[in-house]
Design a protein around this motif. Structure first.
Motif, PDB file in Angstrom:
ATOM      1  N   TYR A  91       0.843  -1.188   0.027  1.00 23.59           N
ATOM      2  CA  TYR A  91      -0.017  -0.143   0.009  1.00 23.59           C
ATOM      3  C   TYR A  91       0.925   1.381   0.105  1.00 23.59           C
ATOM      4  CZ  TYR A  91      -3.647  -3.288   1.663  1.00 23.59           C
ATOM      5  OH  TYR A  91      -4.353  -4.310   1.949  1.00 23.59           O
ATOM      6  N   SER A  92       0.189   2.323  -0.644  1.00 19.92           N
ATOM      7  CA  SER A  92       0.846   3.708  -0.213  1.00 19.92           C
ATOM      8  C   SER A  92       0.142   4.274   1.050  1.00 19.92           C
ATOM      9  CB  SER A  92       0.854   4.638  -1.396  1.00 19.92           C
ATOM     10  OG  SER A  92      -0.582   4.704  -1.879  1.00 19.92           O
ATOM     11  N   GLU A  96      -3.955   3.012  -0.123  1.00 27.68           N
ATOM     12  CA  GLU A  96      -4.050   2.887  -1.514  1.00 27.68           C
ATOM     13  C   GLU A  96      -3.180   1.582  -1.942  1.00 27.68           C
ATOM     14  OE1 GLU A  96      -6.195   4.219  -3.909  1.00 27.68           O
ATOM     15  OE2 GLU A  96      -7.048   5.191  -2.251  1.00 27.68           O
ATOM     16  N   VAL A  98      -0.942  -0.594  -4.104  1.00 29.00           N
ATOM     17  CA  VAL A  98       0.263   0.010  -5.013  1.00 29.00           C
ATOM     18  C   VAL A  98       0.043  -0.866  -6.332  1.00 29.00           C
ATOM     19  CG1 VAL A  98       2.608  -0.177  -5.343  1.00 29.00           C
ATOM     20  CG2 VAL A  98       1.753   0.640  -3.179  1.00 29.00           C
ATOM     21  N   GLU A  99       0.169  -0.439  -7.301  1.00 35.20           N
ATOM     22  CA  GLU A  99      -0.037  -1.136  -8.620  1.00 35.20           C
ATOM     23  C   GLU A  99       0.906  -2.317  -8.694  1.00 35.20           C
ATOM     24  OE1 GLU A  99      -0.399  -0.320 -13.341  1.00 35.20           O
ATOM     25  OE2 GLU A  99      -1.104   1.301 -11.955  1.00 35.20           O
ATOM     26  N   GLY A 100       0.324  -3.246  -9.202  1.00 36.06           N
ATOM     27  CA  GLY A 100       1.132  -4.376  -9.202  1.00 36.06           C
ATOM     28  C   GLY A 100       1.267  -5.445  -7.977  1.00 36.06           C
TER      29      GLY A 100
END
Length: 157
Positions: A91-92, A96, A98-100
């Motif tokens: 997560y960020s 959120e 994280v993509e991937g």
């Protein structure tokens, strides 16, 4: 002393650092200090943006000798002052994703031992393959160099 991985998805580094626990903790939580030791030389850490609290973001950017930058976004999962720091790249900030696919969760512990600090880093991966990839990237060597740099800086505080 060595620490045993909990399973085939974990890499572990443990060191007895000749520095007080409060100084080692500061090196992991203060951006100005993190910039000085976080990447194995000759790499650098030009950017550190951290909000050290559960759910707080962490974005530490490393740069290779040619100046190429590699941001490492993440989020803090657990923060126990001067005892434990856990974070993940899954997560960020603000939870959120994280993509991937996520790569790892790191659990750091800091313990007093004979006037020094027992520093243990556990890198927990989602799969055995990700753990093997991290090991081939030089986990033990790179994190070992960084632990030496961390100790050298912490001793000056």
């Amino acid at each position: 002393m060595t620490a045993t991985p909990a399973n085939d998805r974990e890499l572990v580094l443990t060191r007895l650092l000749d520095a007080p626990r409060s100084a080692v903790w500061r090196c992991w939580t203060e951006p100005g200090l993190m910039k000085q030791w976080f990447a194995p030389k000759p790499w650098t850490t030009p950017k550190v943006d951290v909000d050290v609290r559960p759910g707080g973001k962490a974005n530490v950017t490393m740069a290779d000798p040619e100046g190429n930058e590699y941001p490492n976004p993440g989020v803090y999962l657990e923060v126990i002052e001067e005892e434990k720091l856990a974070f993940t790249d899954a997560y960020s900030g603000d939870w959120e994703p994280v993509e991937g696919a996520p790569f790892m969760t790191v659990v750091l512990t800091f313990e007093d031992e004979d006037g020094k600090t027992r520093y243990t880093a556990r890198a927990r991966h989602w799969t055995k393959e990700k753990r093997e990839e991290h090991e081939k990237m030089g986990f033990h060597e790179g994190w070992g160099i960084c632990a030496d740099q961390l100790e050298a800086l912490a001793r000056t505080l």
